[in-house]
Motif scaffolding. Sequence first.
Motif, PDB file in Angstrom:
ATOM      1  N   PRO A   2       0.820  -1.210   0.000  1.00  0.00           N
ATOM      2  CA  PRO A   2       0.000   0.000   0.000  1.00  0.00           C
ATOM      3  C   PRO A   2       0.858   1.266   0.000  1.00  0.00           C
ATOM      4  N   LEU A  86      -4.557   5.020  -3.947  1.00  0.00           N
ATOM      5  CA  LEU A  86      -4.978   3.837  -4.704  1.00  0.00           C
ATOM      6  C   LEU A  86      -4.457   3.920  -6.131  1.00  0.00           C
ATOM      7  N   THR A  87      -4.033   2.793  -6.664  1.00  0.00           N
ATOM      8  CA  THR A  87      -3.574   2.731  -8.053  1.00  0.00           C
ATOM      9  C   THR A  87      -4.781   2.694  -8.988  1.00  0.00           C
ATOM     10  N   GLU A  90      -6.372  -0.657  -8.731  1.00  0.00           N
ATOM     11  CA  GLU A  90      -7.217  -0.857  -7.556  1.00  0.00           C
ATOM     12  C   GLU A  90      -8.596  -0.226  -7.765  1.00  0.00           C
TER      13      GLU A  90
END
Length: 106
Positions: A2, A86-87, A90
Amino acid sequence: MPKYLIQATYTAEGLKGVLREGGTARRQVVDRIAESLGGRVEQMYFAFGETDVYVVADLPGNAACAAWGFTASASGGLRTKTVVLLTPEEIDEATKQQVQYQAPGA
Protein backbone atom coordinates in the motif's frame (compact mmCIF):
# COMPACT_ATOMS: atom_id res chain seq x y z
CA MET A 1 2.51 -2.74 -0.93
CA PRO A 2 0.00 0.00 0.00
CA LYS A 3 1.01 3.57 -0.78
CA TYR A 4 0.38 6.54 1.51
CA LEU A 5 0.62 10.32 1.26
CA ILE A 6 1.77 11.63 4.62
CA GLN A 7 1.39 15.35 5.17
CA ALA A 8 3.20 17.01 8.05
CA THR A 9 2.93 20.45 9.58
CA TYR A 10 5.75 21.47 11.90
CA THR A 11 5.22 23.06 15.30
CA ALA A 12 7.53 25.91 16.32
CA GLU A 13 9.77 23.33 18.06
CA GLY A 14 9.84 21.17 14.95
CA LEU A 15 10.82 24.11 12.78
CA LYS A 16 13.69 24.90 15.13
CA GLY A 17 14.95 21.37 14.55
CA VAL A 18 14.74 21.75 10.77
CA LEU A 19 16.62 25.06 10.96
CA ARG A 20 19.29 23.40 13.09
CA GLU A 21 19.62 20.11 11.17
CA GLY A 22 18.55 20.97 7.62
CA GLY A 23 16.26 19.27 5.13
CA THR A 24 18.51 16.39 4.07
CA ALA A 25 18.92 15.30 7.69
CA ARG A 26 15.13 15.19 8.05
CA ARG A 27 14.89 13.12 4.85
CA GLN A 28 17.34 10.60 6.34
CA VAL A 29 15.16 10.35 9.45
CA VAL A 30 12.05 9.80 7.32
CA ASP A 31 13.83 7.11 5.30
CA ARG A 32 14.86 5.32 8.51
CA ILE A 33 11.30 5.44 9.86
CA ALA A 34 9.88 3.86 6.70
CA GLU A 35 12.60 1.20 6.59
CA SER A 36 12.07 0.33 10.28
CA LEU A 37 8.42 -0.38 9.44
CA GLY A 38 9.28 -2.55 6.44
CA GLY A 39 8.57 0.13 3.85
CA ARG A 40 10.31 2.76 1.77
CA VAL A 41 9.96 6.43 0.91
CA GLU A 42 9.22 7.09 -2.75
CA GLN A 43 9.34 10.89 -2.57
CA MET A 44 9.62 13.65 0.02
CA TYR A 45 9.08 17.34 -0.57
CA PHE A 46 9.09 20.43 1.60
CA ALA A 47 6.45 22.99 0.66
CA PHE A 48 5.09 26.46 1.32
CA GLY A 49 1.65 26.86 2.84
CA GLU A 50 -0.39 25.00 5.44
CA THR A 51 1.52 21.73 4.95
CA ASP A 52 5.30 21.82 5.42
CA VAL A 53 6.21 18.31 4.19
CA TYR A 54 4.71 15.79 1.78
CA VAL A 55 5.93 12.18 1.87
CA VAL A 56 4.83 9.41 -0.50
CA ALA A 57 5.68 6.08 1.11
CA ASP A 58 5.12 2.38 0.52
CA LEU A 59 4.29 0.67 3.81
CA PRO A 60 3.14 -2.84 4.71
CA GLY A 61 -0.30 -1.65 5.78
CA ASN A 62 -2.49 0.66 7.82
CA ALA A 63 -1.08 -0.46 11.17
CA ALA A 64 2.46 0.45 10.11
CA CYS A 65 1.27 3.80 8.80
CA ALA A 66 -0.63 4.49 12.03
CA ALA A 67 2.46 3.59 14.08
CA TRP A 68 4.45 6.14 12.08
CA GLY A 69 1.85 8.85 12.53
CA PHE A 70 1.37 8.21 16.25
CA THR A 71 5.10 8.20 16.95
CA ALA A 72 5.86 11.29 14.89
CA SER A 73 2.93 13.29 16.29
CA ALA A 74 3.70 12.24 19.87
CA SER A 75 7.13 13.83 19.52
CA GLY A 76 5.45 17.23 19.64
CA GLY A 77 7.48 18.49 16.68
CA LEU A 78 4.77 18.08 14.07
CA ARG A 79 1.22 17.07 13.27
CA THR A 80 0.52 14.53 10.56
CA LYS A 81 -2.36 13.75 8.23
CA THR A 82 -2.40 10.63 6.07
CA VAL A 83 -4.14 9.80 2.79
CA VAL A 84 -4.34 6.23 1.50
CA LEU A 85 -3.43 6.25 -2.21
CA LEU A 86 -4.98 3.84 -4.70
CA THR A 87 -3.57 2.73 -8.05
CA PRO A 88 -5.69 2.86 -11.22
CA GLU A 89 -5.79 -0.94 -11.08
CA GLU A 90 -7.22 -0.86 -7.56
CA ILE A 91 -9.93 1.52 -8.78
CA ASP A 92 -10.68 -0.91 -11.62
CA GLU A 93 -11.08 -3.67 -9.03
CA ALA A 94 -13.34 -1.44 -6.91
CA THR A 95 -15.61 -0.64 -9.85
CA LYS A 96 -16.20 -4.36 -10.40
CA GLN A 97 -17.43 -4.93 -6.82
CA GLN A 98 -21.16 -5.53 -6.34
CA VAL A 99 -22.37 -3.22 -3.58
CA GLN A 100 -25.77 -3.36 -1.86
CA TYR A 101 -26.71 0.30 -1.33
CA GLN A 102 -29.81 2.38 -0.81
CA ALA A 103 -29.57 6.18 -1.01
CA PRO A 104 -30.81 8.11 2.04
CA GLY A 105 -34.53 8.83 1.69
CA ALA A 106 -34.95 6.40 -1.21
